[in-house]
Scaffold this motif. Structure first.
Motif, PDB file in Angstrom:
ATOM      1  N   ALA A  58       0.817  -1.206   0.000  1.00  0.00           N
ATOM      2  CA  ALA A  58       0.000   0.000   0.000  1.00  0.00           C
ATOM      3  C   ALA A  58       0.852   1.259   0.000  1.00  0.00           C
ATOM      4  CB  ALA A  58      -0.931  -0.005   1.210  1.00  0.00           C
ATOM      5  N   SER A  59       2.041   1.167   0.593  1.00  0.00           N
ATOM      6  CA  SER A  59       2.938   2.311   0.666  1.00  0.00           C
ATOM      7  C   SER A  59       4.327   1.825   1.011  1.00  0.00           C
ATOM      8  CB  SER A  59       2.464   3.311   1.740  1.00  0.00           C
ATOM      9  OG  SER A  59       2.531   2.704   3.025  1.00  0.00           O
ATOM     10  N   LYS A  60       5.290   2.716   0.882  1.00  0.00           N
ATOM     11  CA  LYS A  60       6.658   2.380   1.308  1.00  0.00           C
ATOM     12  C   LYS A  60       6.666   2.025   2.783  1.00  0.00           C
ATOM     13  CE  LYS A  60       9.348   5.873   1.897  1.00  0.00           C
ATOM     14  NZ  LYS A  60      10.228   7.040   1.666  1.00  0.00           N
ATOM     15  N   GLU A  61       5.953   2.811   3.570  1.00  0.00           N
ATOM     16  CA  GLU A  61       5.923   2.589   5.012  1.00  0.00           C
ATOM     17  C   GLU A  61       5.321   1.230   5.355  1.00  0.00           C
ATOM     18  OE1 GLU A  61       6.525   6.682   4.008  1.00  0.00           O
ATOM     19  OE2 GLU A  61       4.908   5.309   3.416  1.00  0.00           O
ATOM     20  N   ALA A  62       4.259   0.846   4.638  1.00  0.00           N
ATOM     21  CA  ALA A  62       3.624  -0.442   4.887  1.00  0.00           C
ATOM     22  C   ALA A  62       4.566  -1.590   4.547  1.00  0.00           C
ATOM     23  CB  ALA A  62       2.337  -0.549   4.074  1.00  0.00           C
ATOM     24  N   LEU A  63       5.299  -1.442   3.450  1.00  0.00           N
ATOM     25  CA  LEU A  63       6.256  -2.487   3.080  1.00  0.00           C
ATOM     26  C   LEU A  63       7.334  -2.644   4.151  1.00  0.00           C
ATOM     27  CD1 LEU A  63       7.767  -3.341  -0.313  1.00  0.00           C
ATOM     28  CD2 LEU A  63       9.332  -2.805   1.538  1.00  0.00           C
ATOM     29  N   LEU A  64       7.899  -1.521   4.596  1.00  0.00           N
ATOM     30  CA  LEU A  64       8.973  -1.573   5.581  1.00  0.00           C
ATOM     31  C   LEU A  64       8.501  -2.176   6.895  1.00  0.00           C
ATOM     32  CD1 LEU A  64      10.537   1.957   4.952  1.00  0.00           C
ATOM     33  CD2 LEU A  64      11.545  -0.246   4.314  1.00  0.00           C
ATOM     34  N   GLU A  82      12.417   6.074   8.159  1.00  0.00           N
ATOM     35  CA  GLU A  82      12.058   4.829   7.470  1.00  0.00           C
ATOM     36  C   GLU A  82      12.723   3.616   8.120  1.00  0.00           C
ATOM     37  OE1 GLU A  82      11.148   8.177   4.966  1.00  0.00           O
ATOM     38  OE2 GLU A  82      13.027   7.603   5.938  1.00  0.00           O
ATOM     39  N   LEU A  83      13.976   3.747   8.511  1.00  0.00           N
ATOM     40  CA  LEU A  83      14.676   2.620   9.134  1.00  0.00           C
ATOM     41  C   LEU A  83      14.060   2.272  10.481  1.00  0.00           C
ATOM     42  CD1 LEU A  83      18.377   3.519   8.244  1.00  0.00           C
ATOM     43  CD2 LEU A  83      16.899   1.818   7.160  1.00  0.00           C
ATOM     44  N   LYS A  84      13.538   3.259  11.168  1.00  0.00           N
ATOM     45  CA  LYS A  84      12.873   2.989  12.450  1.00  0.00           C
ATOM     46  C   LYS A  84      11.526   2.292  12.252  1.00  0.00           C
ATOM     47  CE  LYS A  84      14.930   6.476  15.462  1.00  0.00           C
ATOM     48  NZ  LYS A  84      14.705   7.721  16.256  1.00  0.00           N
ATOM     49  N   GLN A  85      10.976   2.360  11.040  1.00  0.00           N
ATOM     50  CA  GLN A  85       9.721   1.662  10.762  1.00  0.00           C
ATOM     51  C   GLN A  85       9.930   0.169  10.545  1.00  0.00           C
ATOM     52  OE1 GLN A  85       8.458   3.971   7.413  1.00  0.00           O
ATOM     53  NE2 GLN A  85       7.264   5.410   8.644  1.00  0.00           N
ATOM     54  N   MET A  86      11.157  -0.246  10.274  1.00  0.00           N
ATOM     55  CA  MET A  86      11.433  -1.655  10.052  1.00  0.00           C
ATOM     56  C   MET A  86      11.398  -2.426  11.370  1.00  0.00           C
ATOM     57  SD  MET A  86      14.486  -1.468   7.187  1.00  0.00           S
ATOM     58  CE  MET A  86      14.648  -3.275   7.144  1.00  0.00           C
ATOM     59  N   ARG A  87      11.183  -3.715  11.258  1.00  0.00           N
ATOM     60  CA  ARG A  87      11.175  -4.573  12.436  1.00  0.00           C
ATOM     61  C   ARG A  87      12.599  -4.714  12.980  1.00  0.00           C
ATOM     62  NH1 ARG A  87       7.439  -9.698  10.417  1.00  0.00           N
ATOM     63  NH2 ARG A  87       5.490  -8.515  10.112  1.00  0.00           N
ATOM     64  N   PRO A  88      12.754  -4.849  14.284  1.00  0.00           N
ATOM     65  CA  PRO A  88      14.098  -5.055  14.841  1.00  0.00           C
ATOM     66  C   PRO A  88      14.706  -6.395  14.446  1.00  0.00           C
ATOM     67  CG  PRO A  88      12.419  -5.219  16.553  1.00  0.00           C
ATOM     68  CD  PRO A  88      11.725  -4.705  15.340  1.00  0.00           C
ATOM     69  N   THR A  89      13.881  -7.288  13.909  1.00  0.00           N
ATOM     70  CA  THR A  89      14.371  -8.587  13.432  1.00  0.00           C
ATOM     71  C   THR A  89      14.595  -8.608  11.926  1.00  0.00           C
ATOM     72  OG1 THR A  89      12.066  -9.315  13.247  1.00  0.00           O
ATOM     73  CG2 THR A  89      13.251  -9.855  15.304  1.00  0.00           C
ATOM     74  N   ALA A  90      14.398  -7.464  11.254  1.00  0.00           N
ATOM     75  CA  ALA A  90      14.459  -7.417   9.795  1.00  0.00           C
ATOM     76  C   ALA A  90      15.864  -7.094   9.294  1.00  0.00           C
ATOM     77  CB  ALA A  90      13.473  -6.379   9.265  1.00  0.00           C
ATOM     78  N   TYR A  91      16.111  -7.485   8.043  1.00  0.00           N
ATOM     79  CA  TYR A  91      17.389  -7.251   7.387  1.00  0.00           C
ATOM     80  C   TYR A  91      17.182  -6.363   6.160  1.00  0.00           C
ATOM     81  CZ  TYR A  91      19.213 -11.140  10.164  1.00  0.00           C
ATOM     82  OH  TYR A  91      19.597 -11.961  11.198  1.00  0.00           O
ATOM     83  N   LEU A  92      18.166  -5.509   5.888  1.00  0.00           N
ATOM     84  CA  LEU A  92      18.122  -4.574   4.758  1.00  0.00           C
ATOM     85  C   LEU A  92      19.289  -4.861   3.822  1.00  0.00           C
ATOM     86  CD1 LEU A  92      17.017  -1.945   3.422  1.00  0.00           C
ATOM     87  CD2 LEU A  92      18.550  -0.679   4.945  1.00  0.00           C
ATOM     88  N   VAL A  93      19.001  -4.959   2.520  1.00  0.00           N
ATOM     89  CA  VAL A  93      20.030  -5.271   1.522  1.00  0.00           C
ATOM     90  C   VAL A  93      19.979  -4.234   0.405  1.00  0.00           C
ATOM     91  CG1 VAL A  93      20.841  -6.954  -0.179  1.00  0.00           C
ATOM     92  CG2 VAL A  93      19.957  -7.739   2.031  1.00  0.00           C
ATOM     93  N   ASN A  94      21.148  -3.707   0.032  1.00  0.00           N
ATOM     94  CA  ASN A  94      21.225  -2.706  -1.041  1.00  0.00           C
ATOM     95  C   ASN A  94      22.319  -3.086  -2.022  1.00  0.00           C
ATOM     96  OD1 ASN A  94      21.045  -0.467  -2.655  1.00  0.00           O
ATOM     97  ND2 ASN A  94      21.871   0.966  -1.147  1.00  0.00           N
ATOM     98  N   THR A  95      21.913  -3.489  -3.224  1.00  0.00           N
ATOM     99  CA  THR A  95      22.869  -3.751  -4.306  1.00  0.00           C
ATOM    100  C   THR A  95      22.645  -2.783  -5.462  1.00  0.00           C
ATOM    101  OG1 THR A  95      21.387  -5.439  -5.232  1.00  0.00           O
ATOM    102  CG2 THR A  95      23.126  -6.207  -3.743  1.00  0.00           C
TER     103      THR A  95
END
Length: 324
Positions: free
Chosen positions: A193-199, A223-236
């Motif tokens: 629904a949104s970037k925030e919802a995805l994160l 945005e990073l604070k919206q992520m779960r503390p158990t989540a991982y972020l990958v940037n290629t």
């Protein structure tokens, strides 16, 4: 008199072996530089005698100020058909033709999964412990099956990453500023629904967007604070998509479980850069496109570009000199 050609950033020392440079040997002297040239002055000093320069992706920027320091330059070849670090308007003003090569999208998609799996299964620390004789099993891996993958950017690479996620049995959602229901449905993924919802809902978030005016700093502290503390972020994709100070803070303060990146604001990454020692960070030196198949294409087509330029019929052109 022969023209001179320099191939920059040949870090692996393979450029002259992967292209058939003998085809232009009668007209062009070719040399390869195996170390990165730091700064415009170093580049100008190294290639100031050259009419042709071959560059690797965006490793060495070519802004207007550099073109002004290279009056002999007539042909610039970049791997790939898009290079945001080349000022095409300045190239045209200085009479420089800019050509490119094809580039395959599969290698960066594959490396994305190397990073996701490396984070999820703690591959680097566990492998390091095994090699050093350290503790046998010290981590618990994160499952992929049944977890949620959030894909930001559903172009060629993002779509391939999404398909692999589905093969692992993951729920896949996608978002980008212009992503439509129809495009998401074509890829068989849910449109967030949104970037925030995805994160907020994803266990793994991976970025696959072009860096531009509207995407720079797309993920900041909020945005990073919206992520779960158990989540991982990958940037290629590109480092500028994420606020790097916010990322360091997120890792240091445990807002997220970990992050991986193959791209950085400054490359090569300086030895003292804090990301090198950031907790729960997996980094690679921009290897996404660095495969044998891609490099074969880059250097074979670089030779073809030079041949076409010498014949007065350049192909795969990104920018042409101004006329009239």
């Amino acid at each position: 008199m022969k023209l001179r050609c320099a191939v920059l950033d040949d870090h692996q020392g393979v450029a002259l072996g992967l292209g058939d440079w003998s085809r232009i040997a009668e007209q062009v002297d070719v040399r390869a530089l195996h170390h990165h040239l730091g700064g415009e002055s170093a580049v100008a000093d190294a290639v100031g005698d050259c009419e042709i320069v071959v560059i690797m992706r965006e490793r060495t920027p070519f802004p207007a100020t550099l073109f002004a320091r290279l009056p002999r330059l007539r042909l610039l070849i970049t791997s790939g058909m898009r290079n945001a670090s080349v000022d095409l308007a300045a190239a045209a003003r200085h009479g420089v033709t800019v050509c490119g090569t094809s580039s395959n999208s599969e290698p960066p998609a594959e490396l994305t999964w190397a990073l996701i799996l490396g984070l999820a299964r703690h591959v680097v620390p566990e492998a390091g412990a095994l090699r050093s004789g350290g503790r046998w099993q010290s981590t618990l891996g994160t499952d992929l099956y049944g977890r949620r993958l959030g894909v930001i950017g559903l172009g060629k690479i993002g779509t391939q990453v999404a398909r692999v996620g589905q093969a692992f049995g993951m729920e896949v959602a996608a978002w980008s500023p212009n992503l439509t229901e129809e495009r998401a449905a074509e890829a068989g993924v849910e449109l967030a629904a949104s970037k925030e919802a995805l994160l907020a809902a994803a266990d793994f978030v991976t970025l696959h967007l072009v860096l531009g005016e509207h995407t720079r700093g797309l993920l900041g502290e909020a945005e990073l604070k919206q992520m779960r503390p158990t989540a991982y972020l990958v940037n290629t994709s590109r480092a500028g998509l994420i606020d790097q100070d916010a990322l360091l803070k997120a890792l240091g303060e445990g807002w997220i479980a970990g992050a991986a990146a193959d791209v950085f604001d400054e490359e090569p990454l300086p030895p003292a850069h804090p990301l090198r020692t950031a907790p729960n960070f997996l980094g690679l030196p921009h290897l996404g496109y660095v495969t044998r198949r891609n490099y074969d294409g880059y250097f074979q087509q670089a030779v073809q570009d030079i041949e076409a330029f010498l014949a007065g019929e350049p192909v795969r052109t990104l920018g042409r000199p101004a006329t009239g």
